[in-house]
Write an enzyme that holds these catalytic residues in place. Sequence first.
Site, short mmCIF file in Angstrom:
data_model
loop_
_atom_site.label_atom_id
_atom_site.label_comp_id
_atom_site.label_asym_id
_atom_site.label_seq_id
_atom_site.Cartn_x
_atom_site.Cartn_y
_atom_site.Cartn_z
CG ASN A 1 -12.59 11.83 -2.56
OD1 ASN A 1 -13.75 12.36 -2.48
ND2 ASN A 1 -11.53 12.28 -3.06
CG HIS B 1 -8.36 14.72 -0.03
ND1 HIS B 1 -7.35 14.65 -1.15
CD2 HIS B 1 -9.03 13.46 -0.15
CE1 HIS B 1 -7.36 13.73 -1.99
NE2 HIS B 1 -8.33 12.75 -1.21
CG HIS C 1 -6.52 9.23 1.21
ND1 HIS C 1 -6.86 8.03 0.81
CD2 HIS C 1 -7.03 10.29 0.32
CE1 HIS C 1 -7.30 8.09 -0.44
NE2 HIS C 1 -7.36 9.39 -0.61
CB CYS D 1 -0.76 -0.12 1.32
SG CYS D 1 -1.89 1.56 1.52
CB CYS E 1 1.15 0.92 4.27
SG CYS E 1 -0.62 0.65 5.16
N GLY F 1 -14.40 8.95 -6.70
CA GLY F 1 -13.01 9.03 -7.26
C GLY F 1 -12.09 8.49 -6.36
CG ASP G 1 -2.66 15.55 -2.96
OD1 ASP G 1 -3.46 14.80 -2.54
OD2 ASP G 1 -2.21 15.55 -3.98
P1 5GP Z 1 -8.19 9.92 -3.63
O1 5GP Z 1 -8.45 10.27 -5.10
O2 5GP Z 1 -7.70 8.45 -3.42
O3 5GP Z 1 -9.26 10.49 -2.73
O4 5GP Z 1 -7.01 10.85 -3.44
C1 5GP Z 1 -5.61 10.21 -3.55
C2 5GP Z 1 -4.71 11.59 -3.40
O5 5GP Z 1 -3.33 11.03 -3.02
C3 5GP Z 1 -4.63 12.47 -4.56
O6 5GP Z 1 -4.92 13.70 -4.31
C4 5GP Z 1 -3.12 12.31 -5.23
O7 5GP Z 1 -2.82 13.55 -5.76
C5 5GP Z 1 -2.40 11.74 -3.74
N1 5GP Z 1 -1.40 10.90 -4.00
C6 5GP Z 1 -1.27 9.81 -4.94
N2 5GP Z 1 0.27 9.42 -4.87
C7 5GP Z 1 0.67 10.18 -4.06
C8 5GP Z 1 2.14 10.16 -3.37
O8 5GP Z 1 3.04 9.17 -3.89
N3 5GP Z 1 2.49 11.29 -2.72
C9 5GP Z 1 1.54 11.96 -2.18
N4 5GP Z 1 1.97 12.91 -1.39
N5 5GP Z 1 0.38 12.04 -2.65
C10 5GP Z 1 -0.24 11.28 -3.43
ZN ZN Z 2 -2.06 1.17 3.64
#
Ligand code: 5GP
Ligand code: ZN
Length: 112
Positions: free
Chosen positions: A85, A100, A98, A4, A7, A91, A30
């Site tokens: 989300n 935001h 997590h 993950c 993680c 999305g 992010d």
């Molecule tokens: P979701 O769409 O799953 O709610 O949001 C996932 C978030 O994780 C996105 O806003 C994306 O930009 C962020 N994200 C994805 N990969 C990484 C990463 O490797 N590092 C960081 N800091 N953020 C990430």
């Molecule tokens: Zn995890």
Amino acid sequence: MSDCLFCKIAKKEIPSEVVYEDESFFAFKDINPQAPVHVLVIPKEHFATVNDLEDTNLAGGLVIKAKEIAKKLGVDQKGYRFVLNCLADAGQEVFHVHGHLLAGRKFTWPPG
Ligand code: 5GP
Ligand code: ZN
């Protein structure tokens, strides 16, 4: 969970810009910010989605941590959004719970 992304970020196996850390929670910037402040707040324990959360202290703790981080970043009085989300229609792309924390600009309602 070994494969993950979040993680691995929480264990610092993958680097991130850390905003907050304690025994149970981790917060980091992010990688693709959607606002001047865009911080992801996660439980260190792995849960794939909000549907998997049972622990009231952990779920509530996520909101309290977001509030504390908003204060630390100086956006608590102007306003912020804290978004969870869950699954495809919302999305969700990373399957480790997590929130935001978004701030620093005006947001529209309803969200797109
Ligand atoms: P979701 O769409 O799953 O709610 O949001 C996932 C978030 O994780 C996105 O806003 C994306 O930009 C962020 N994200 C994805 N990969 C990484 C990463 O490797 N590092 C960081 N800091 N953020 C990430
Ligand atoms: Zn995890």
